[in-house]
Design a protein around this motif. Structure first.
Motif, PDB file in Angstrom:
ATOM      1  N   VAL A 191       0.850  -1.188   0.000  1.00 20.48           N
ATOM      2  CA  VAL A 191       0.000   0.000   0.000  1.00 20.48           C
ATOM      3  C   VAL A 191       0.891   1.245   0.000  1.00 20.48           C
ATOM      4  O   VAL A 191       1.827   1.351   0.784  1.00 20.48           O
ATOM      5  CB  VAL A 191      -0.955  -0.017   1.212  1.00 20.48           C
ATOM      6  CG1 VAL A 191      -1.657   1.325   1.353  1.00 20.48           C
ATOM      7  CG2 VAL A 191      -1.964  -1.139   1.068  1.00 20.48           C
ATOM      8  N   CYS A 192       0.619   2.144  -0.940  1.00 21.48           N
ATOM      9  CA  CYS A 192       1.446   3.339  -1.137  1.00 21.48           C
ATOM     10  C   CYS A 192       1.432   4.201   0.126  1.00 21.48           C
ATOM     11  O   CYS A 192       0.367   4.531   0.657  1.00 21.48           O
ATOM     12  CB  CYS A 192       0.903   4.114  -2.332  1.00 21.48           C
ATOM     13  SG  CYS A 192       1.733   5.676  -2.590  1.00 21.48           S
ATOM     14  N   ASN A 193       2.622   4.546   0.594  1.00 15.13           N
ATOM     15  CA  ASN A 193       2.727   5.331   1.821  1.00 15.13           C
ATOM     16  C   ASN A 193       2.182   6.755   1.684  1.00 15.13           C
ATOM     17  O   ASN A 193       1.352   7.166   2.500  1.00 15.13           O
ATOM     18  CB  ASN A 193       4.181   5.373   2.280  1.00 15.13           C
ATOM     19  CG  ASN A 193       4.315   4.837   3.682  1.00 15.13           C
ATOM     20  OD1 ASN A 193       3.388   4.967   4.481  1.00 15.13           O
ATOM     21  ND2 ASN A 193       5.447   4.212   3.969  1.00 15.13           N
ATOM     22  N   PRO A 194       2.630   7.526   0.680  1.00 18.67           N
ATOM     23  CA  PRO A 194       2.178   8.922   0.593  1.00 18.67           C
ATOM     24  C   PRO A 194       0.657   9.078   0.533  1.00 18.67           C
ATOM     25  O   PRO A 194       0.099   9.954   1.182  1.00 18.67           O
ATOM     26  CB  PRO A 194       2.835   9.431  -0.686  1.00 18.67           C
ATOM     27  CG  PRO A 194       4.007   8.546  -0.907  1.00 18.67           C
ATOM     28  CD  PRO A 194       3.645   7.208  -0.333  1.00 18.67           C
ATOM     29  N   CYS A 195      -0.037   8.215  -0.243  1.00 19.87           N
ATOM     30  CA  CYS A 195      -1.482   8.424  -0.421  1.00 19.87           C
ATOM     31  C   CYS A 195      -2.313   7.425   0.381  1.00 19.87           C
ATOM     32  O   CYS A 195      -3.539   7.472   0.348  1.00 19.87           O
ATOM     33  CB  CYS A 195      -1.865   8.355  -1.899  1.00 19.87           C
ATOM     34  SG  CYS A 195      -1.713   6.700  -2.603  1.00 19.87           S
ATOM     35  N   GLY A 196      -1.667   6.511   1.091  1.00 16.95           N
ATOM     36  CA  GLY A 196      -2.399   5.535   1.901  1.00 16.95           C
ATOM     37  C   GLY A 196      -3.248   4.579   1.081  1.00 16.95           C
ATOM     38  O   GLY A 196      -4.228   4.034   1.569  1.00 16.95           O
ATOM     39  N   VAL A 198      -3.153  12.509  -9.911  1.00 19.11           N
ATOM     40  CA  VAL A 198      -2.943  11.228  -9.242  1.00 19.11           C
ATOM     41  C   VAL A 198      -1.642  11.283  -8.435  1.00 19.11           C
ATOM     42  O   VAL A 198      -0.753  12.078  -8.710  1.00 19.11           O
ATOM     43  CB  VAL A 198      -2.896  10.038 -10.234  1.00 19.11           C
ATOM     44  CG1 VAL A 198      -4.237   9.864 -10.921  1.00 19.11           C
ATOM     45  CG2 VAL A 198      -1.773  10.200 -11.226  1.00 19.11           C
ATOM     46  N   CYS A 199      -1.547  10.415  -7.457  1.00 15.75           N
ATOM     47  CA  CYS A 199      -0.355  10.332  -6.610  1.00 15.75           C
ATOM     48  C   CYS A 199       0.843   9.939  -7.466  1.00 15.75           C
ATOM     49  O   CYS A 199       0.783   8.974  -8.228  1.00 15.75           O
ATOM     50  CB  CYS A 199      -0.604   9.307  -5.511  1.00 15.75           C
ATOM     51  SG  CYS A 199       0.866   8.871  -4.586  1.00 15.75           S
ATOM     52  N   SER A 200       1.932  10.689  -7.358  1.00 16.52           N
ATOM     53  CA  SER A 200       3.067  10.416  -8.241  1.00 16.52           C
ATOM     54  C   SER A 200       3.853   9.186  -7.773  1.00 16.52           C
ATOM     55  O   SER A 200       4.507   8.527  -8.569  1.00 16.52           O
ATOM     56  CB  SER A 200       3.979  11.636  -8.313  1.00 16.52           C
ATOM     57  OG  SER A 200       4.425  11.961  -7.012  1.00 16.52           O
ATOM     58  N   ALA A 201       3.764   8.854  -6.494  1.00 17.52           N
ATOM     59  CA  ALA A 201       4.526   7.706  -5.991  1.00 17.52           C
ATOM     60  C   ALA A 201       3.992   6.391  -6.560  1.00 17.52           C
ATOM     61  O   ALA A 201       4.755   5.472  -6.830  1.00 17.52           O
ATOM     62  CB  ALA A 201       4.483   7.682  -4.468  1.00 17.52           C
ATOM     63  N   CYS A 202       2.673   6.284  -6.760  1.00 22.24           N
ATOM     64  CA  CYS A 202       2.086   5.019  -7.194  1.00 22.24           C
ATOM     65  C   CYS A 202       1.351   5.170  -8.519  1.00 22.24           C
ATOM     66  O   CYS A 202       0.695   4.235  -8.962  1.00 22.24           O
ATOM     67  CB  CYS A 202       1.131   4.494  -6.131  1.00 22.24           C
ATOM     68  SG  CYS A 202      -0.263   5.586  -5.817  1.00 22.24           S
ATOM     69  N   ALA A 203       1.446   6.335  -9.154  1.00 22.04           N
ATOM     70  CA  ALA A 203       0.751   6.618 -10.420  1.00 22.04           C
ATOM     71  C   ALA A 203      -0.755   6.366 -10.294  1.00 22.04           C
ATOM     72  O   ALA A 203      -1.413   5.984 -11.254  1.00 22.04           O
ATOM     73  CB  ALA A 203       1.340   5.804 -11.572  1.00 22.04           C
TER      74      ALA A 203
HETATM   75 ZN   LIG Z   1       0.162   6.741  -3.902  1.00 22.16          ZN
END
Ligand SMILES: [Zn+2]
Ligand SMILES: [Zn+2]
Length: 352
Positions: A133-138, A182-187
């Motif tokens: 699970v992506c940390n920045p966007c949860g 969209v969140c850049s860490a997980c696209a």
């Molecule tokens: Zn994310």
């Protein structure tokens, strides 16, 4: 009626401006154009869907109508037929159940171990890349500052248009907000591929190709249980020992003299060197079975056996002197030195 969400078909956010929609349409049209995909019915269908999405989203009046009606939208503005309404209701209900997977995806990996590891069990380390699970966007796919209140449902997440549905707002999928970026860490996926190293418990007696389940070490999924990791075990061939179930087989090439006169060997085993005697006048292929010197029995107590098979190796090269010596050695043998051969020769002479 649209077969899929027009924004999804073109790959744009709902808030995309006219310029972004035009760019997206050009990209998608190029990708699925019939000239580039001759005789591909799937590409033809996608191209047709994209054309339909572009016709609607490029026309501000049609786009507004589409935004309000969603899957009940018709290009010519006719009201939807009852069967179309029930189809949309059905697919919305389906989506409610489908929106989140109950579990993350299972993963597969392999470990390579030795026969000695099968003997004692092992905990080899293993590198896997699993989605977490992506940390920045949860796991949501958008950072909180990039969420805008949904204009269609005024942030309630509930449908305002079609009373009969009484379901989630179709524009924001019931979340009450839409994403502007969209969140850049997980696209936007909500999951990030993460390399990890872990240790696997390989039990003694494991079989080649056996799959070991490592619970919840597969892909994660937002708000759900992670999948499992299935590790298949590969056992490297041993230089001298062969495996046969829980038993081991050791083939020892022996010289003629050793078979005739007997010999003592120090042989490799998984317990270290073992002293094994070959009795004099043993037959070629003579086998000595050593009880309890095999592999541990999986899920049972005790161990298999070690079968030592002595196999005659005929000399492949002789010197002139050794050939002569062999000849005179045979000449010196008593006539009944080879009783089986003697009986065979006698029987063959009687009944040619
Ligand atoms: Zn994310
Ligand atoms: Zn909404």
């Amino acid at each position: 009626m649209p077969r899929h969400d027009y924004y999804h078909i073109l790959g744009v956010e709902r808030s995309a401006d006219a310029e972004a929609i035009k760019r997206a349409w050009r990209t998608v049209a190029r990708q699925w154009h019939p000239d580039r995909n001759p005789d591909d019915p799937d590409a033809a269908r996608r191209f047709k869907d994209a054309q339909e999405a572009w016709r609607t989203l490029s026309d501000p009046e049609k786009r507004q109508r589409y935004d309000q009606l969603g899957m009940l939208y018709t290009e010519d503005g006719r009201p939807p037929r009852p069967d179309e309404v029930s189809e949309v209701v059905g697919s919305l209900l389906g989506n409610l159940f489908k929106r989140r997977p109950a579990r993350g995806r299972d993963l597969a990996a392999r470990v390579d171990i030795s026969l000695a590891d099968v003997m004692k069990g092992a905990t080899p380390s293993l590198s896997v890349t699993r989605k977490r699970v992506c940390n920045p966007c949860g796991g949501v796919g958008t950072l909180p500052e990039n969420r805008r209140r949904c204009a269609t449902c005024a942030g309630t997440g509930r449908s305002t248009r079609a009373r009969l549905l009484r379901s989630a707002c179709w524009h924001c999928n019931g979340r009450g907000w839409t994403a502007v970026q969209v969140c850049s860490a997980c696209a936007g996926e909500g999951l990030c591929a993460t390399p990890e190293t872990l240790r696997v418990q390989v039990p003694p007696g494991v079989a080649d190709g056996q799959k070991l389940r490592v619970g919840e070490r597969g892909d994660e999924a937002p708000g759900a249980t992670p999948g499992d990791l299935f590790v298949s075990v590969h056992i490297a061939p041993h230089p001298t020992l062969e495996r046969r179930g829980d038993d081991l087989v050791l083939r020892v090439p022996v010289r003629f003299r050793e078979l005739v006169l007997g010999a003592r060997f120090e042989l490799p085993s998984l317990d270290g060197p073992l002293a094994v005697a070959l009795p004099p006048r043993a037959a070629a292929g003579h086998t000595a079975s050593l009880t309890g010197r095999g592999l541990p029995r999986a899920q049972r107590s005790g161990r298999g056996d070690l079968h030592v098979s002595f196999e005659l190796e005929v000399p492949t090269r002789l010197t002139e002197a050794s050939e002569k010596a062999l000849d005179s050695w045979f000449d010196a043998l008593p006539p009944d030195a080879h009783p089986r051969r003697q009986r065979f020769d006698a029987a063959a002479k009687e009944r040619p």
